[in-house]
Write a protein that holds these residues in place. Structure first.
Motif, PDB file in Angstrom:
ATOM      1  N   PRO A 139      11.833  42.320  28.757  1.00 28.45           N
ATOM      2  CA  PRO A 139      11.039  43.535  28.978  1.00 28.45           C
ATOM      3  C   PRO A 139      10.146  43.491  30.216  1.00 28.45           C
ATOM      4  O   PRO A 139       9.746  44.546  30.720  1.00 28.45           O
TER       5      PRO A 139
ATOM      6  N   GLU B 295       4.938  53.241  40.007  1.00 26.05           N
ATOM      7  CA  GLU B 295       5.456  53.536  38.672  1.00 26.05           C
ATOM      8  C   GLU B 295       6.713  54.398  38.728  1.00 26.05           C
ATOM      9  O   GLU B 295       7.567  54.308  37.833  1.00 26.05           O
ATOM     10  N   ARG B 296       6.844  55.209  39.757  1.00 28.92           N
ATOM     11  CA  ARG B 296       8.068  55.982  39.926  1.00 28.92           C
ATOM     12  C   ARG B 296       9.252  55.076  40.248  1.00 28.92           C
ATOM     13  O   ARG B 296      10.372  55.315  39.799  1.00 28.92           O
TER      14      ARG B 296
ATOM     15  N   ALA C  57       6.132  51.054  34.086  1.00 26.21           N
ATOM     16  CA  ALA C  57       5.484  52.224  33.499  1.00 26.21           C
ATOM     17  C   ALA C  57       5.826  52.343  32.014  1.00 26.21           C
ATOM     18  O   ALA C  57       4.948  52.642  31.194  1.00 26.21           O
ATOM     19  N   ALA C  58       7.069  52.093  31.658  1.00 28.37           N
ATOM     20  CA  ALA C  58       7.475  52.168  30.258  1.00 28.37           C
ATOM     21  C   ALA C  58       6.809  51.079  29.434  1.00 28.37           C
ATOM     22  O   ALA C  58       6.410  51.307  28.286  1.00 28.37           O
ATOM     23  N   TYR C  59       6.661  49.912  30.000  1.00 30.86           N
ATOM     24  CA  TYR C  59       6.023  48.800  29.302  1.00 30.86           C
ATOM     25  C   TYR C  59       4.563  49.123  29.026  1.00 30.86           C
ATOM     26  O   TYR C  59       4.054  48.876  27.935  1.00 30.86           O
ATOM     27  N   LYS C  60       3.897  49.725  30.009  1.00 26.65           N
ATOM     28  CA  LYS C  60       2.499  50.100  29.848  1.00 26.65           C
ATOM     29  C   LYS C  60       2.350  51.091  28.704  1.00 26.65           C
ATOM     30  O   LYS C  60       1.475  50.965  27.854  1.00 26.65           O
ATOM     31  N   VAL C  61       3.224  52.091  28.670  1.00 17.70           N
ATOM     32  CA  VAL C  61       3.165  53.103  27.620  1.00 17.70           C
ATOM     33  C   VAL C  61       3.432  52.473  26.255  1.00 17.70           C
ATOM     34  O   VAL C  61       2.733  52.728  25.276  1.00 17.70           O
ATOM     35  N   ALA C  62       4.452  51.598  26.218  1.00 19.45           N
ATOM     36  CA  ALA C  62       4.800  50.944  24.945  1.00 19.45           C
ATOM     37  C   ALA C  62       3.682  50.062  24.452  1.00 19.45           C
ATOM     38  O   ALA C  62       3.402  49.966  23.262  1.00 19.45           O
TER      39      ALA C  62
ATOM     40  N   VAL D  80      11.552  43.345  35.980  1.00 13.96           N
ATOM     41  CA  VAL D  80      11.481  44.749  36.375  1.00 13.96           C
ATOM     42  C   VAL D  80      12.173  45.080  37.697  1.00 13.96           C
ATOM     43  O   VAL D  80      12.144  46.234  38.135  1.00 13.96           O
TER      44      VAL D  80
ATOM     45  N   THR E 215      10.144  51.754  37.085  1.00 17.80           N
ATOM     46  CA  THR E 215      10.026  52.534  35.849  1.00 17.80           C
ATOM     47  C   THR E 215       9.823  51.652  34.620  1.00 17.80           C
ATOM     48  O   THR E 215       9.215  52.073  33.641  1.00 17.80           O
ATOM     49  N   LYS E 216      10.331  50.447  34.684  1.00 17.22           N
ATOM     50  CA  LYS E 216      10.205  49.554  33.517  1.00 17.22           C
ATOM     51  C   LYS E 216       8.754  49.127  33.317  1.00 17.22           C
ATOM     52  O   LYS E 216       8.320  48.906  32.176  1.00 17.22           O
TER      53      LYS E 216
END
Length: 268
Positions: free
Chosen positions: A90, A255-256, A262-267, A93, A259-260
């Motif tokens: 995960p 983050e654009r 940004a997704a990790y941060k959200v998760a 990146v 993307t991984k």
């Protein structure tokens, strides 16, 4: 005390011996400077477990892995399956750094090109950004990146960009990103600053490439992620933005592309 704007060091080498025994202090200084994330780059795949462990141990550290072009003749050729397997992690990146270096290792140009194409295919297959090192190889680099992009699109960052304006334009036309390093702060680097000034600001990242290329006013010292702030300060001047505006823009850009992260941060 003013809180510094948040920025990301998009390219550093925390596993290098220059940092041995000092990583906790280095990460503390980075946080105090506003550098809240960093991508540490594995340049030889046999070192991937060590680099991965750094990312696993520290919340703000992510990593990428590949074979550096200057090592391409010394290391086993990376395979597509090998790179694809690594991307399951995960916090892995990006693909690379790969690329071409004819300044120091022109004699291995053929194997560098072969290695580069493997890394490009991994980026095409996974959607992860390709991280490119380019030195004294502008024409071949532009030809390969463009030809492979026609075969199958992929995303890419030209790390520590200090090549010519023609390669920059070719890469920007493909939708790629340029990353600004400490080189952009050097007094004699006006051409580099001019190249960035002509680029869309939404396609610019900042990095250290530490432990190398410390920016002014730390030039000549060992570089570290905290010093991304000095490069970002010059970037803000280049684009006639405030430090806060430029930091916010490069965060959006990072983050654009990554993307991984940004997704990790959200998760999380």
């Amino acid at each position: 005390m003013t809180t510094p704007p948040l920025i990301t060091d998009s390219h550093c080498h925390l596993d290098f011996p220059d940092f041995d025994g000092e990583l906790p202090d280095i990460l503390t200084r980075a946080r105090e400077a506003g550098v809240h994330r960093m991508v540490t780059i594995c340049t030889r795949l046999r070192n991937e477990p060590t680099v991965r462990a750094l990312a696993e141990a520290h919340a703000q550290v992510f990593y990428a892995a590949g074979t550096h072009p200057m090592s391409a003749a010394e290391e086993p050729l990376a395979t597509l399956d090998e790179l694809l397997a690594l991307t399951a992690h995960p916090k892995m990146v990006g693909i690379g750094e790969s690329g071409l270096d004819y300044h120091y290792t022109a004699e291995s140009a053929d194997i560098q090109k072969q290695s580069l194409r493997v890394h490009i295919e991994a980026a095409q297959r996974t959607g992860l950004p390709l991280i490119i090192h380019a030195r004294a190889a502008d024409e071949d680099m532009a030809d390969i990146l463009s030809a492979e992009h026609k075969n199958a699109p992929y995303s890419c960052v030209m790390h520590c960009y200090c090549s010519g304006p023609e390669l920059a334009k070719s890469c920007l036309d493909l939708g790629f990103y340029l990353s600004m390093s400490g080189i952009a702060t050097f007094p004699k680097s006006q051409e580099v600053r001019d190249i960035f000034a002509s680029a869309p600001v939404d396609r610019v990242l900042v990095e250290t490439d530490s432990p190398y290329l410390a920016p002014v006013p730390r030039r000549g010292k060992r570089n570290e992620p905290a010093y991304t702030a000095f490069t970002a300060g010059v970037g803000a001047q280049v684009f006639d933005m405030s430090a806060e505006e430029f930091a916010a823009q490069t965060e959006q850009n990072f983050e654009r592309l990554f993307t991984k992260v940004a997704a990790y941060k959200v998760a999380a």
